[in-house]
Design a protein around this motif. Structure first.
Motif, mmCIF file in Angstrom:
data_model
loop_
_atom_site.group_PDB
_atom_site.id
_atom_site.type_symbol
_atom_site.label_atom_id
_atom_site.label_comp_id
_atom_site.label_asym_id
_atom_site.label_seq_id
_atom_site.Cartn_x
_atom_site.Cartn_y
_atom_site.Cartn_z
ATOM 1 N N GLY A 35 0.720 -1.296 0.114
ATOM 2 C CA GLY A 35 -0.088 0.103 0.011
ATOM 3 C C GLY A 35 0.762 1.150 -0.184
ATOM 4 N N THR A 52 4.231 0.347 -4.302
ATOM 5 C CA THR A 52 3.481 -0.916 -4.224
ATOM 6 C C THR A 52 3.085 -1.425 -5.686
ATOM 7 O OG1 THR A 52 2.901 -0.353 -1.894
ATOM 8 C CG2 THR A 52 1.829 -2.219 -3.351
ATOM 9 N N THR A 53 2.292 -0.611 -6.212
ATOM 10 C CA THR A 53 1.767 -1.055 -7.535
ATOM 11 C C THR A 53 2.786 -1.486 -8.467
ATOM 12 O OG1 THR A 53 -0.234 0.457 -7.277
ATOM 13 C CG2 THR A 53 0.088 -0.452 -9.530
ATOM 14 N N SER A 83 -1.016 -4.862 6.698
ATOM 15 C CA SER A 83 -1.102 -3.492 6.175
ATOM 16 C C SER A 83 -2.404 -2.577 6.137
ATOM 17 C CB SER A 83 -0.664 -3.804 4.393
ATOM 18 O OG SER A 83 0.538 -4.369 4.272
ATOM 19 N N VAL A 84 -3.449 -3.440 6.221
ATOM 20 C CA VAL A 84 -4.826 -2.765 6.431
ATOM 21 C C VAL A 84 -4.542 -2.103 7.895
ATOM 22 C CG1 VAL A 84 -7.241 -3.074 6.802
ATOM 23 C CG2 VAL A 84 -6.071 -3.991 4.883
ATOM 24 N N LEU A 122 -3.182 0.480 3.791
ATOM 25 C CA LEU A 122 -3.803 -0.170 2.526
ATOM 26 C C LEU A 122 -5.202 0.250 2.645
ATOM 27 C CD1 LEU A 122 -3.236 -2.082 0.154
ATOM 28 C CD2 LEU A 122 -3.694 -4.003 1.589
ATOM 29 N N THR A 123 -5.702 0.802 1.594
ATOM 30 C CA THR A 123 -7.094 1.393 1.573
ATOM 31 C C THR A 123 -7.548 0.538 0.414
ATOM 32 O OG1 THR A 123 -6.616 3.114 0.043
ATOM 33 C CG2 THR A 123 -6.496 3.584 2.251
ATOM 34 N N LYS A 131 -6.304 1.980 -2.891
ATOM 35 C CA LYS A 131 -5.099 1.392 -3.257
ATOM 36 C C LYS A 131 -5.186 0.106 -3.860
ATOM 37 C CE LYS A 131 -0.478 1.811 -3.751
ATOM 38 N NZ LYS A 131 0.084 2.499 -4.865
ATOM 39 N N LEU A 132 -5.861 -0.808 -3.276
ATOM 40 C CA LEU A 132 -6.123 -2.234 -3.669
ATOM 41 C C LEU A 132 -6.693 -2.208 -5.095
ATOM 42 C CD1 LEU A 132 -7.492 -4.048 -0.660
ATOM 43 C CD2 LEU A 132 -5.453 -4.638 -1.979
#
Length: 456
Positions: free
Chosen positions: A303, A307-308, A348-349, A354-355, A358-359
């Motif tokens: 996240g 990350t991507t 991460s959440v 991590l939202t 973002k996922l």
């Protein structure tokens, strides 16, 4: 396949013993096209008899291969022809379709598999009355069965997105959550909405046996996030070229194990080999996490910025390495990023890294989509439909498979934890954007296919 040498055998044993390498599933695909009949009793009889006949040795064969080769095969599963087609001549009500769900469940229990996939409808361009009946039966079907998995394909690059089906699926996911609320809305964990669904996916809940497939086939899904992470620990701080080479070589080794199992299962069951799906599929076990690979690549938490890009690199190298190790790669193949099934994603959440948004960005470059995400039980159906539409648009425009498996947990809200147990793990309830998309979802009709879909 060429003989595996003693070095490879020892290396594979180490990966199994210390790094959570396993064959995640052997999935037997069974065509039920020859079970169609105008008499519902006959359809149910034919479906039960064909599944129990074709798959009667599946579990025992998987266990034999496990024992002989020392390779853990976690799941033995079945996928069948989309039931919306199989029941189309006989089913006049949603309740009629539910009888078929019960038959699938009974057959799955008889042969000993843990899941049977294919309670499905493919409606990317439009819905027949039979397909709509099946979709409306999903909440009841998943509430009264244990092993049945359901999927609906609502869009594709070639056809666009069927927004009528998207709207309906938002409603059905919420209905399924309510129908299984005593089990923390567990029914939704067995329900996935696709764009560009593949015909040969061995992984649940999205597996079905496509109409283009042979009468019976064997598909194998391999998995080794822990193996990849361990390999990357040895090149910590190295440049991207070294990183990519390491992932590629590791994916090759992992896929070789799957190819061996697939060939053995195919030979012993006298069923043609279909594909290897070389997806990195995590489990709740510590050290078996895709998120931990991303951290090893260099982001503090899944996240974080970067990350991507890290996930895109991982996915591509897994495919490049794996495709050379098997005679046929298919299914989804890449890296799954479910929340509840991956301890690193849960961490991460919980860390606030991590939202949901973002996922969604990460799903542009990974295997599937928004997977095993628990959301508040009071989330409106139109919001769930909007999430499905966004994810389907990513798949449609990028010519890839995307999916949504969200679980609105009735009676729970952001910050609470929901326990699913076993392979499904546990998950924190994630916040959802509270602004409405109801007017968008209610327009009805179809979002047309993108310009680059026109390739005839």
């Amino acid at each position: 396949m060429t003989m595996i040498n003693i070095f490879e055998v020892n290396e594979t044993n180490k990966m199994i013993d210390q790094e959570n390498l396993d064959v995640r599933t052997i999935t037997m695909g069974i065509s039920l096209m020859d079970c169609m009949d105008s008499d519902l009793t006959e359809v149910n009889r034919k479906v039960y008899e064909k599944i129990t006949k074709k798959a009667r040795h599946l579990v025992a064969t998987g266990e034999e291969i496990e024992t002989e080769y020392g390779i853990p095969i976690v799941n033995k599963r079945i996928s069948v022809t989309p039931i919306a087609l199989v029941g189309s001549a006989a089913c006049k009500t949603s309740e009629d379709y539910v009888t078929l769900a019960r038959t699938l469940d009974r057959a799955a229990k008889e042969v000993g598999v843990n899941f049977i996939g294919g309670y499905s409808a493919l409606v990317s361009k439009g819905m027949t009355p039979a397909e709509e009946l099946l979709i409306r039966s999903i909440p009841q079907a998943l509430a009264c069965t244990e092993r049945v998995c359901s999927s609906v394909n609502v869009g594709s690059t070639k056809t666009g997105i069927n927004m009528d089906a998207v709207k309906l699926m938002g409603e059905m996911i919420l209905e399924t959550a309510k129908a299984t609320k005593e089990k923390d809305s567990l029914g939704c964990a067995k329900l996935v909405v696709f764009c560009n669904a593949p015909d040969d996916n061995p992984f649940m809940a999205g597996a079905f046996h496509g109409v283009t497939e042979a009468d019976t086939i064997i598909n194998v899904g391999v998995s080794g996030p822990g193996v990849v992470k361990t390999a990357l620990e040895k090149v910590r701080g190295a440049d991207f070229e070294t990183l990519c080479e390491t992932i590629k070589k590791t994916a090759f080794k992992v896929t070789r194990v799957g190819q061996l199992v697939a060939q053995e299962a195919s030979k012993r069951l006298e069923v043609p080999f279909g594909i290897i799906d070389l997806s990195l599929a995590p489990t709740p076990a510590i050290g078996d996490s895709v998120a931990d690979i991303l951290r090893e690549i260099g982001v503090e938490y899944a996240g974080a910025p970067g990350t991507t890009a890290a996930l895109a690199l991982l996915n591509d190298q897994v495919k490049k390495g794996g495709v050379m190790a098997s005679s046929a790669v298919g299914g989804l193949s890449g890296a799954f990023i479910p929340v509840s099934e991956d301890q690193g994603m849960i961490d991460s959440v919980n860390a606030g890294a991590l939202t949901l948004e973002k996922l969604e960005a990460m799903t542009c470059v990974c295997s599937v989509g928004l997977d095993m995400i628990a959301i508040p039980g009071d989330t409106p159906a139109s919001t769930i439909s909007g999430i499905i539409a966004d994810e389907a648009a990513i798949g449609m425009v990028n010519q890839k498979t995307t999916a949504v498996r969200v679980i609105p947990v009735i009676g729970k809200d952001v910050g609470e934890i929901v326990e699913f147990g076993g392979l499904l793990g546990y998950a924190p309830i994630m916040p959802v954007n509270r602004f409405s998309c109801e007017n968008f979802v209610n327009r009805g009709g179809r979002i047309p296919a993108p310009i680059h879909s026109f390739k005839n």
